[in-house]
Structures are given as structure tokens and as C-alpha cells.
Design a protein around this motif. Structure first.
Motif, short mmCIF file in Angstrom:
data_model
loop_
_atom_site.label_atom_id
_atom_site.label_comp_id
_atom_site.label_asym_id
_atom_site.label_seq_id
_atom_site.Cartn_x
_atom_site.Cartn_y
_atom_site.Cartn_z
N GLY A 348 2.64 7.18 30.95
CA GLY A 348 4.07 6.98 31.15
C GLY A 348 4.89 8.15 30.67
N ILE A 349 4.55 8.67 29.50
CA ILE A 349 5.28 9.80 28.92
C ILE A 349 5.19 11.02 29.84
N ARG A 350 4.00 11.26 30.38
CA ARG A 350 3.81 12.45 31.23
C ARG A 350 4.43 12.30 32.62
N SER A 351 4.97 11.11 32.91
CA SER A 351 5.61 10.92 34.21
C SER A 351 6.98 11.57 34.29
N PHE A 352 7.50 11.99 33.14
CA PHE A 352 8.84 12.57 33.11
C PHE A 352 8.76 14.02 32.63
N ALA A 353 8.89 14.93 33.58
CA ALA A 353 8.85 16.35 33.26
C ALA A 353 10.23 16.97 33.54
N GLY A 354 10.64 17.89 32.67
CA GLY A 354 11.87 18.62 32.93
C GLY A 354 13.14 17.95 32.42
N ARG A 355 13.03 16.77 31.80
CA ARG A 355 14.20 16.10 31.24
C ARG A 355 13.92 15.69 29.81
N PRO A 356 14.94 15.76 28.93
CA PRO A 356 14.74 15.32 27.55
C PRO A 356 14.32 13.85 27.51
N LEU A 357 13.30 13.54 26.70
CA LEU A 357 12.74 12.19 26.68
C LEU A 357 12.79 11.61 25.27
N VAL A 358 13.42 10.42 25.16
CA VAL A 358 13.41 9.65 23.92
C VAL A 358 12.44 8.49 24.13
N LEU A 359 11.42 8.41 23.29
CA LEU A 359 10.38 7.39 23.45
C LEU A 359 10.57 6.28 22.42
N LEU A 360 10.45 5.03 22.88
CA LEU A 360 10.40 3.86 22.01
C LEU A 360 8.98 3.33 22.05
N ALA A 361 8.33 3.23 20.89
CA ALA A 361 6.91 2.86 20.87
C ALA A 361 6.59 2.03 19.64
N GLY A 362 5.43 1.37 19.70
CA GLY A 362 4.94 0.57 18.58
C GLY A 362 4.67 -0.86 18.98
#
Length: 456
Positions: A348-362
Motif C-alpha cells: 500500500g505504501i509503495r502505491s503512492f509515488a511522488g506525493r508526500p505520504l502520512v502513514l497511520l499504522a499499528g
């Protein structure tokens, strides 16, 4: 399958257990449905959904001598109920095996660690686009045995099957078996990585000549299958169909120069361009190729390139799988609650390239290897907000170069993400862990996340 007058003990009052019990009762079997649980909600649910001819027992798991035991997929091989069934029953099977013995039509069975639901539903969608009546069922939420009564030999069932379900299969022989990939997951259920892989390989164990097996040969384990002396699966004469994002194949489907291609006997033809699909990410490119390969492997003359293209263009995807939720204040919010293990979260994380990404995890701690997820975070994430039981461990093992913080719960994570996400950013819920520390299921987690976002 002849069941009239025979004794069946179904263990587990989930959807599959209830569907199996009702199917057996409708064919004249003597059915006992039992569950270790005993509470008001369960009794009310069972009272409204179980055939009146089924005997129900709450608070214990019942296996009677001389019966056929039908086990819930949640019962691990080392569980007391599993051992009891093996010792007492004449035969031990699961709901998938029971479905197979009743269903007269063709079956495509889809398993693997990630992507099963998307490949299952997309394959059924493509077959229907080709004019072939197909139904997606199984580990999606609609039990296979609940579908049988409405189906004929003209139908195709595309069944999502889990490793839990496969270990209780005996004669299950899908016309097309498909494995998406293999990554560490559910080791707590199977005991070892080898036992987990062995369970997945059972999807093709009963196949023979005339059947087909679709595999992702970019996966380091799957590419070794069907080689002489392979310890997992060496083949029984079924056709082997390969799928790859990395290079062309002689028989199967592959990506090349931005196009989705199919090949047969070393001849290849382009199906469509990748950008014609609505689904984001390279993992969905693979999912599309797997679905195309499964349709072609069915060897039905109604499968045509124009119909496949129409199906690919009109498939919108599934909830909780990199699902777009809302665009708010320049930020795109995505729900990937189905990412219940680190490997799926990395995808999922690698599906977004070229844009700033904030991840919610746990979430729930399954003690799985976090290395791949950590690498993906280092590659793509600008900030990570953690919550749930495994948050502390994730913070220790994720890269220190990326800002990491722990909050109390998902609502706090959402609020914090809204504070730190700049315009043109993506906020992605891709937990990398199960939901059972704070939620009843990944669907519950994803639905609550979407509700929070839509109430902003």
C-alpha cells in the motif's frame, strides 16, 4: 454427495458453519452445529439463521463417533477440537471441501497472502463481462455453501480460499488454482513458515491433466513450484500458467512497456494499456494480470480480448483495499484497513509515488517481520503516526530518519494526521497488523476510519 441420513458435526457458528449446516440439513442429513461460545448475541443470531432441523449446542464443541466433522477455518490443527475430530469422526473436512462435493459447475480457487479478494472479485467481474455466469464467494464474507443451492453446472464460482480452509480439503479439485504470492502471515495458526506454505500448496494438490495452475513467478517461492523434486508441489499434469511484472512469459500474462499482455505457446498479444485501469499501484497491475490469466486458463471460447478490456475498465475495486475516501483541504485520504500484515502495508505504501505520504499504522501484535514495511516507509513516508498494541515495537524497528510518533487510538491518529498533512499530501491508513486489539475486524476498523474522515 449423498448425505441423507448421515451424521454431520459442524463446529463453529460463523457464516461458513451456518451455511454448511443449512446445506446439509436441506439434503436430509442429521446435523449438530456447536460452538465454544455461548452468549445472547450468538444465540439470537443462530436462531434467526439456522435451519430448524439442525441441532445446536452452545458452550462446547461436539464431535460424535461415526460422524463427518466439518470444521470452522478458525480451528487450528493443534487445537483440541481438531484433534478430537481426527480421533472420533469418520472423516474431517471443511466448508470448502463440502462445497466442492455439492457444486456441479467449474471452480476457480484463489489463495495467497495478499490480493486474494481483489483477484477473486475481478476474475468474476471479467468472466461476467465475457458472458460467462460467475459468482465470487468464499472467504469474502458470503460462504460457498450458502451459494450452492442457486447454482448449476453452467456457473463458474471464483472462490477465495484461505490457508485455514485448505488444510481440511481432501478431494477439492478446482479447474483453475491460483496463488497470488507468499509472505509470512498466520504463523501463529500453522506453527511454522513451512506449514503455512504447505497449506497454500494444497490448492493444487488434487489437480490433474485438464486443470490449470496460475502462479506469480516474481515470488521467490512460487517460481520454484512445479520443478522436479519440489518439496511443495511438483505437479500432476495440470497446465502451469505464469504471471510476471518483471519479464515476459511463454504461457500466461505479463507487463511490458506499460501494457498488459497475454501469451500462449510463445505467442503474445496486448490486452490493454495499464492506465486504462482504475486501480492504483503496481500490486493491482499484478492482480489484473492474475485475473486475466485465470480467465484465459479456463479455456472457454467466450473469453475474448474486447470483453476482458471492458471488464478491466469497469472494475472499481473493493472496500478497505487502498480505497479512496475523501479529498479534503488538498489532502487525499485512503483506507487500506485490509493490510493486516507488514507485507500488505508495504504494498500500500509503495502505491503512492511522488506525493508526500502520512502513514497511520499499528494494531494487534502478531510478531511478524517488519523489515519490508520499514523499507517502504523509508522510501515513501514523510511522517508515521502509530497506534495500537504493536505501536511501540513498530517505533523501535521503523527508520529513525522518518518522524514517528505514538498516539492513543485511531481517532487520535486521524486528528494528528490532519494537523501535519500539507496540501497535495496523501494520508493512508495501512496498519500492517490485525485489528483485534481495538476493533472486531478489519472491516470495522476501516468503516470507523471512513466515518471519522467523512465527519470532518
Amino acid at each position: 454427495m449423498l448425505v441423507e441420513g448421515r451424521k454431520f458435526c459442524v463446529i463453529g457458528m460463523g457464516k461458513s458453519g451456518i451455511a454448511a449446516s443449512n446445506l446439509l440439513a436441506s439434503h436430509g442429513a442429521q446435523v449438530v452445529l456447536s460452538d465454544m461460545r455461548d452468549n445472547r448475541d450468538l444465540r439470537e443470531s443462530v436462531a434467526g439463521s439456522v435451519d430448524r432441523r439442525v441441532e445446536t449446542v452452545f458452550g462446547c464443541e461436539v464431535v460424535r463417533p461415526g460422524s463427518v466433522a466439518v470444521l470452522s477455518p478458525g480451528i487450528a490443527p493443534h487445537a483440541p477440537a481438531f484433534r478430537l475430530a481426527q480421533r472420533v469422526a469418520d472423516e474431517v473436512i471443511g466448508e470448502v471441501e463440502l462445497f466442492f462435493r455439492f457444486f456441479p459447475g467449474r471452480t476457480i480457487a484463489v489463495t495467497g497472502t495478499d490480493g486474494k479478494s481483489t483477484v477473486t472479485t475481478l476474475t468474476a467481474h471479467l468472466l461476467n463481462a465475457c458472458g460467462i455466469p460467475a459468482r465470487a464467494a468464499g472467504n469474502l464474507g458470503n460462504a460457498l455453501c450458502g451459494e450452492v443451492q442457486d447454482l448449476t453446472e453452467k456457473d463458474v464460482v471464483v472462490a477465495e480460499v484461505s490457508c485455514f480452509q485448505l488444510i481440511t480439503c481432501r478431494q477439492f479439485r478446482p479447474d483453475v488454482a491460483l496463488v497470488t504470492n507468499l509472505a509470512p502471515d498466520h504463523i501463529d495458526h500453522h506453527g511454522t513458515w513451512e506449514a503455512y506454505v504447505r497449506a497454500k500448496a494444497m490448492v493444487g494438490a488434487a489437480q490433474m491433466a485438464g486443470d490449470a495452475f496460475v502462479r506469480n513467478i516474481d515470488d521467490p517461492v512460487l517460481k520454484t513450484w512445479f520443478t522436479p523434486g519440489n518439496r511443495w508441489i511438483s505437479g500432476n499434469g495440470q497446465a502451469v500458467v505464469d504471471v510476471s511484472l518483471e519479464h515476459s512469459v511463454e504461457d500466461g500474462a505479463f507487463l511490458e512497456d506499460g501494457g498488459l499482455w497475454i501469451a500462449s505457446r510463445k505467442r503474445a498479444i496486448e490486452v490493454c494499456r495499464r492506465d486504462e485501469l482504475k486501480l492504483p499501484g503496481p500490486h493491482n497491475t499484478k492482480n489484473a494480470l492474475m485475473a486475466i490469466a485465470a480467465c484465459m486458463a479456463l479455456q472457454d471460447r467466450r473469453v475474448s480480448i474486447p470483453s476482458l478490456v471492458n471488464g478491466l475498465r469497469t472494475y472499481a475495486g473493493l472496500p478497505h483495499r487502498i480505497e479512496f475516501v475523501r479529498h479534503l483541504d488538498g489532502v487525499d485520504w485512503y483506507n487500506d484497513s485490509k493490510a493486516t500484515n507488514p507485507h500488505a502495508a508495504a504494498v500500500g505504501i509503495r502505491s503512492f509515488a511522488g506525493r508526500p505520504l502520512v502513514l497511520l499504522a499499528g494494531g494487534y501484535e502478531k510478531n511478524l517481520e517488519l523489515k519490508d514495511m520499514a523499507t517502504a516507509i523509508g522510501e515513501r513516508c514523510r511522517h508515521v503516526v502509530l497506534f495500537g498494541a504493536c505501536a511501540e515495537r513498530m517505533k523501535r524497528e521503523f527508520p529513525k530518519a522518518v518522524p514517528l510518533e505514538i498516539v492513543q487510538d485511531m481517532r487520535s491518529a486521524v486528528n494528528r494526521a490532519r494537523e501535519i498533512a500539507d496540501p497535495d499530501s496523501v494520508v493512508l491508513l495501512s496498519p500492517g497488523a490485525s485489528s483485534f486489539d481495538q476493533f472486531t475486524s478489519f472491516e470495522d476498523r476501516g468503516d470507523r476510519f471512513k466515518k471519522m474522515i467523512n465527519e470532518m
